[in-house]
Design an enzyme around this catalytic site. Structure first.
Site, PDB file in Angstrom:
ATOM      1  N   LYS A 170      42.823  64.073  61.116  1.00 34.22           N
ATOM      2  CA  LYS A 170      42.677  63.158  62.251  1.00 34.22           C
ATOM      3  C   LYS A 170      43.547  61.941  62.018  1.00 34.22           C
ATOM      4  O   LYS A 170      43.890  61.570  60.877  1.00 34.22           O
ATOM      5  CB  LYS A 170      41.211  62.738  62.444  1.00 34.22           C
ATOM      6  CG  LYS A 170      40.552  62.028  61.260  1.00 34.22           C
ATOM      7  CD  LYS A 170      40.824  60.541  61.148  1.00 34.22           C
ATOM      8  CE  LYS A 170      40.095  59.898  59.970  1.00 34.22           C
ATOM      9  NZ  LYS A 170      40.564  58.515  59.676  1.00 34.22           N
ATOM     10  N   ASP A 203      32.624  60.177  58.844  1.00 39.58           N
ATOM     11  CA  ASP A 203      33.670  60.850  59.625  1.00 39.58           C
ATOM     12  C   ASP A 203      33.324  62.297  59.973  1.00 39.58           C
ATOM     13  O   ASP A 203      33.924  62.885  60.880  1.00 39.58           O
ATOM     14  CB  ASP A 203      35.002  60.860  58.855  1.00 39.58           C
ATOM     15  CG  ASP A 203      35.745  59.540  58.956  1.00 39.58           C
ATOM     16  OD1 ASP A 203      35.306  58.668  59.733  1.00 39.58           O
ATOM     17  OD2 ASP A 203      36.766  59.380  58.261  1.00 39.58           O
TER      18      ASP A 203
END
Length: 289
Positions: free
Chosen positions: A13, A139
């Site tokens: 990401k 996350d």
């Protein structure tokens, strides 16, 4: 039980922006960010066992198996399912740098949740997997969410976000950034103005808008001049910034050939690569909402 899934992707990401808006009483920082999936991935191989053993079958430099988020995720899923006989052999093939701000370890754990939930037939919903993932790292819920997201809280409050279909050039400056150094710093901005998801530019304007910043970048670049050098160099071509707590630096481009041209000029001291934006996690189909 005999089943396997091989070369399962665990995508990286990028944080298109990352603002620190406050700090909770328990010390956790309140954040706002836009999470962007890209097609640069680790891959994992899974083979089901029926003897209750969960084993990592290869070495990962710097990550003992007992502390690996992949093994911890598998054990947590098994415990939540109440199925002590479930087991797996897991191979983790690292392509993403550790300490790079790309979420590699968290993504590996999320892929483990998704694939073993499917192979073990535990039937847990995506929202339940996200609850489990949050126990291991802030996350992880994003990678289980299944698509790009506007994130708030400690990163666990997620709203779907449409992002630009673009290309990114990413530089690995060659340093490892411990998250603790960044978040414990007296120099860290902790009072950025809260924004709304509607403040974030739509997909057609995101690359040119230069929206927001990464509040962690100022601290990271003071500790690690290699990051500052990468940001300065890449900024010649667009709105370059650091992702996450570092160390990787990225810049978005509308066309692949633009990214290729930048890579041709890249100083040889850095490892660099291009990646394409993704709108959805490649394994999102494995679980229900």
């Amino acid at each position: 039980m005999s089943a396997s899934m091989l070369a399962c992707p665990a995508p990286a990401k990028l944080n298109l922006f990352l603002h620190v808006t406050g700090r909770r009483a328990d010390g956790y920082h309140l954040l706002q960010s836009a999470f962007q999936l890209i097609d640069r991935c680790d891959t994992l191989d899974f083979r089901v066992r029926d003897d209750g053993q969960i084993l990592r079958t290869n070495d990962v430099t710097g990550v003992p198996a007992e502390t690996d988020l992949v093994i911890r995720a598998a054990r947590l899923l098994r415990e939540a399912a109440g199925r002590p006989e479930l087991g797996a052999d897991i191979s983790v093939n690292k392509n993403l740098p550790m300490g790079g701000g790309l979420g590699g370890g968290s993504s590996d754990a999320a892929t483990t949740f998704l694939v073993l939930n499917h192979l073990w037939q535990t039937g847990m919903s995506r929202s339940r997997l996200m609850e489990l993932g949050l126990q291991l790292g802030a996350d992880i819920p994003f990678f289980l969410f299944g698509r790009n997201a506007f994130a708030e809280g400690v990163g666990e409050t997620l709203s779907p976000l449409e992002t630009a279909n673009c290309w990114f050039v990413v530089i690995e400056p060659g340093v490892f950034v411990p998250t603790s150094i960044i978040f414990s710093s007296n120099q860290l901005t902790r009072d950025s103005k809260v924004v709304r998801i509607t403040d974030f530019p739509d997909a057609t304007n995101q690359i040119d808008s230069g929206f927001g910043r990464n509040d962690l970048e100022m601290v990271a670049t003071r500790h690690f001049p290699e990051i500052a050098e990468a940001v300065k160099w890449l900024s010649k071509f667009g709105n370059a910034r650091m992702t996450g707590s570092g160390a990787c630096v990225f810049c978005a481009f509308k066309q692949e050939d633009e990214a290729d041209e930048v890579l041709k000029q890249m100083p040889s001291r850095w490892k660099s690569w291009k990646a394409k934006a993704m709108q959805e996690h490649p394994l999102a189909h494995l679980t229900s909402a």
